[in-house]
Design a protein around this motif. Structure first.
Motif, PDB file in Angstrom:
ATOM      1  N   PHE B 149      71.872  28.013  35.307  1.00  0.00           N
ATOM      2  CA  PHE B 149      72.377  26.694  34.985  1.00  0.00           C
ATOM      3  C   PHE B 149      72.651  26.632  33.482  1.00  0.00           C
ATOM      4  CE2 PHE B 149      71.684  22.235  33.827  1.00  0.00           C
ATOM      5  CZ  PHE B 149      72.628  21.641  34.643  1.00  0.00           C
ATOM      6  N   GLY B 150      73.903  26.409  33.085  1.00  0.00           N
ATOM      7  CA  GLY B 150      74.250  26.388  31.671  1.00  0.00           C
ATOM      8  C   GLY B 150      74.263  27.777  31.059  1.00  0.00           C
ATOM      9  N   ASP B 151      74.305  28.796  31.877  1.00  0.00           N
ATOM     10  CA  ASP B 151      74.369  30.198  31.438  1.00  0.00           C
ATOM     11  C   ASP B 151      73.261  30.592  30.473  1.00  0.00           C
ATOM     12  OD1 ASP B 151      76.364  31.155  32.992  1.00  0.00           O
ATOM     13  OD2 ASP B 151      77.969  30.548  31.633  1.00  0.00           O
ATOM     14  N   ALA B 152      72.122  29.923  30.556  1.00  0.00           N
ATOM     15  CA  ALA B 152      71.019  30.297  29.675  1.00  0.00           C
ATOM     16  C   ALA B 152      69.708  29.782  30.242  1.00  0.00           C
ATOM     17  CB  ALA B 152      71.231  29.709  28.272  1.00  0.00           C
ATOM     18  N   ILE B 153      68.611  30.425  29.852  1.00  0.00           N
ATOM     19  CA  ILE B 153      67.280  29.941  30.215  1.00  0.00           C
ATOM     20  C   ILE B 153      66.683  29.314  28.973  1.00  0.00           C
ATOM     21  CG2 ILE B 153      64.995  30.640  30.966  1.00  0.00           C
ATOM     22  CD1 ILE B 153      66.312  32.954  32.423  1.00  0.00           C
ATOM     23  N   ARG B 154      66.255  28.067  29.111  1.00  0.00           N
ATOM     24  CA  ARG B 154      65.673  27.373  27.951  1.00  0.00           C
ATOM     25  C   ARG B 154      64.164  27.328  28.105  1.00  0.00           C
ATOM     26  NH1 ARG B 154      70.238  25.495  29.138  1.00  0.00           N
ATOM     27  NH2 ARG B 154      71.835  25.178  27.553  1.00  0.00           N
TER      28      ARG B 154
END
Lengths: 356, 311
Positions: B149-154
């Protein structure tokens, strides 16, 4: 439970041996107690009547727990959740199926018993701490389900539904005075039932499972079915208690308690009263509930003396402190509970003046 | 499943699970030395968190005098919780030696009620939102991950650090139990009190020590939980998921407890990636469903020992 009798007091016939009440004055005492209890709305004040009602349905739930934990030795941390199941079943049957409360009550008992069976299934393979965990899971899963599935029927996130009051013909039982008659009658029935279970084949099998399950199995007690029976009866009694509570509070759901704390309180009441004795639930429940009211009084009294920012925390904290301390003291100094104290007292009275 | 959410939830679940694992270790620690299932551990965790909050200078309790930095507050809380652990062992559990399992479980349940009542008198009933946080909520580690999701892991720094601390604590404990004399003495005591005594182990000192240690572990876990979620009386119930964790891992195994914690964390996080709202809301009961399944399929847990019982 060894019954200590004075010298020369023997049973000469089988009916004598099997009698629940052996002496004529036992009957007199019982009649007196029943009359006192049933006429309570006439002479007691509102507090007394509502407390008697609360004690009556709590005793029923604790009697169930006593069969499961006291007699069978299976620890259950889910009795409050099973009470909620009973409350819901009875409420929904009366509300949506239009059944009479007096028909819904036994149906709620059976329905809750079946739910109890489900969570008793792991008891075949696990015991002790592991079983406590399985029932702990019930205590978390059931209230969660009540808030998240069938939200139209079970109240959803508000955690409560309204429960109709019982009716006999055209007469609506709205007052706690009248409810006391119902709960006392049900309590009478469950007490006779539990008393007889504990001294017949089923009860003896349960005790043998508690004392040594492997030995019991070798003696021909089918562990699985007997454990499930214990779970079924325990949940059934919880269901009855829950139905009584729900209809008298006119609501059921997580708003009205039924939490893990309640389950722990039931266990504590049982230990304080006396595990595995038929008198235990009565003594324990009355003791703890009255103690709670005392805690509220003391808390309120102290809160009035203190600045308001402390008052709120004082009011809520006295209940767990009183209960926790009492439970710990009983476990250390009188693990057999008030029922044992009562036996000692009776024996001392008989042996007077030679009691130590 | 809502697949783009899965990678994020996977990592978050593992990190959260580490903290649960540390809390579970405190319970295993007590069990390994004295065969007591400590149902009051959640409340010891809560006390640890509240004590830290109090030492760090909380306006409401009027202790601005103390106003310590976080590390000093944690030190203070650790010291107090050691005393608390010793007190609990001496006053509550020592008289119960040799009593049946049910009595001991009930003793810890009564203890839990007492600790809850005392905490609400000492610290008040309202949840505290002003726990000293080492990082601001905006401090986020962004790992590029195409497809998520959103091309990144936060990842919040708080979470990463909490996981690191929990893992370090867990490793220290495992080392302590496997390599030090005291740790081995604890394990011996757990096996058999009399035999342990006859080979020269001071059993009552081992009990005291293990409760003191459990108090410290609980406080550490409480601080980590408080950093993640804030402090409230509810914390004690939230960390009850440590019990499913130790059952998953097996009661005897320290490493198993940590792994069980991670599994619990994963189960809580992964259900939130599901599509139906009922499943997404089930994070609080997912560990218990997992627990029921494990109890039916493999009651001794993943790494526990199967005990053969004799009459």
């Amino acid at each position: 439970m060894a019954i200590i009798r004075p010298a020369g007091d023997f049973d000469r016939t089988y009916p004598q041996d099997m009698a629940l009440l052996r002496q004529p004055w036992h009957y007199g005492l019982l009649a007196l107690a029943l009359v006192a209890a049933y006429t309570m709305p006439l002479w007691g004040n509102a507090y007394l009547v509502s407390t008697a009602h609360r004690i009556a349905y709590t005793v029923i739930a604790v009697q169930g727990l006593n069969l499961l934990t006291g007699y069978t030795g299976q620890i259950s941390l889910g009795q409050a959740a099973f009470m909620m199941v009973g409350g819901y079943i009875s409420a929904l049957l009366v509300k949506h199926a239009g059944l009479s409360f007096f028909l819904a009550l036994p149906l709620a008992a059976v329905g809750t018993g079946i739910v109890g069976l489900l969570f008793g299934l792991p008891s075949l393979r696990v015991k002790g701490f592991y079983l406590a965990m399985a029932t702990l899971a019930a205590q978390f899963i059931i209230p969660w389900l009540s808030r998240h599935i069938f939200t139209d029927y079970l109240g959803g996130s508000s955690g409560a539904i309204e429960v109709p009051v019982p009716q006999i013909g055209g007469f609506r039982i709205t007052e706690v005075n009248h409810f006391l008659y119902i709960s006392l009658t049900v309590l009478l029935i469950t007490t006779v039932a539990v008393y007889n279970i504990s001294r017949t084949r089923l009860g003896r099998a349960l005790v043998s499972i508690r004392d040594n399950d492997l030995a019991a199995e070798l003696l021909g007690v089918n562990l699985f079915t007997y454990k499930l029976r214990a779970f079924f009866i325990a949940a059934m009694l919880a269901g009855v208690a829950g139905a009584l509570k729900a209809h008298s509070q006119r609501g059921v759901g997580t708003e009205f308690g039924y939490s893990l704390t309640d389950s722990i309180f039931f266990l504590g009441m049982l230990v304080i009263g006396g595990l595995g004795t038929n008198l235990g639930p009565f003594l324990g429940v009355a003791f703890v509930l009255l103690l709670e009211d005392l805690a509220d009084l003391v808390g309120a009294g102290l809160a009035a003396q203190l600045p308001p920012e402390f008052a709120a925390s004082l009011l809520t904290s006295f209940r767990p402190i009183f209960f926790g301390l009492m439970l710990m003291l009983f476990l250390i100094y009188e693990p057999r509970g008030l029922a044992h104290r009562w036996q000692i007292l009776k024996a001392a009275w008989r042996l007077r003046p030679f009691s130590k | 499943m809502n697949w783009p959410l899965v990678p994020q939830q996977l990592i978050t679940g593992i990190l959260n699970g580490g903290v649960i694992g540390l809390i579970a270790l405190g319970i295993v620690l007590i069990y390994k030395s004295s065969e007591v299932f400590n149902f009051a551990h959640g409340h010891m965790v809560m006390w640890g968190a509240f004590l830290t909050w109090w030492f760090a200078g909380a306006a409401e309790t009027g202790s601005e005098l103390l106003n310590l930095p976080l590390w000093a507050a944690v030190m203070g809380a650790l010291a107090v919780s050691v005393l608390l652990g010793l007190l609990i062992e001496r006053m509550a559990l020592r008289p119960m030696t040799g009593q049946p399992l049910l009595s001991i479980i009930l003793m810890t349940l009564g203890l839990a009620q007492l600790l809850e009542g005392l905490a609400s008198i000492a610290f008040g009933v309202e949840p505290k939102s002003n726990f000293p946080a080492p990082f601001s909520p905006g401090d986020v580690l962004v790992i590029p991950f195409p497809g998520a999701f959103g091309d990144a892991i936060r990842l919040k720094y708080t979470l990463v650090v909490a996981f690191g601390v929990a893992l370090l604590g867990a490793l220290l404990l495992i080392w302590f139990f496997n390599r030090t004399r005291t740790g081995l003495a604890m394990r011996a005591t757990s096996e058999n009190h009399e035999v342990a005594q006859s080979v020269g182990i001071n059993v009552s000192r081992v009990f005291a020590l293990s409760w003191a240690l459990a108090g410290m572990v609980a406080t550490l876990g409480g601080v980590l939980m408080a950093i993640l979620t804030g402090v409230s009386l509810n914390l004690a119930t939230v960390v009850l998921v440590a019990f499913p964790a130790i059952l998953l891992g097996g009661l005897e195994s320290l490493g198993g407890a940590v792994l069980g914690g991670v599994l619990v964390g994963l189960s809580q996080a992964l259900v939130q990636a599901a599509r139906p709202i009922e499943v997404r809301n089930s994070a609080e009961i997912a560990p218990y469903i997992l627990l029921l399944i494990v109890l039916i399929i493999r009651p001794e847990g993943l790494f526990g020992q199967k005990r053969i019982e004799r009459v």
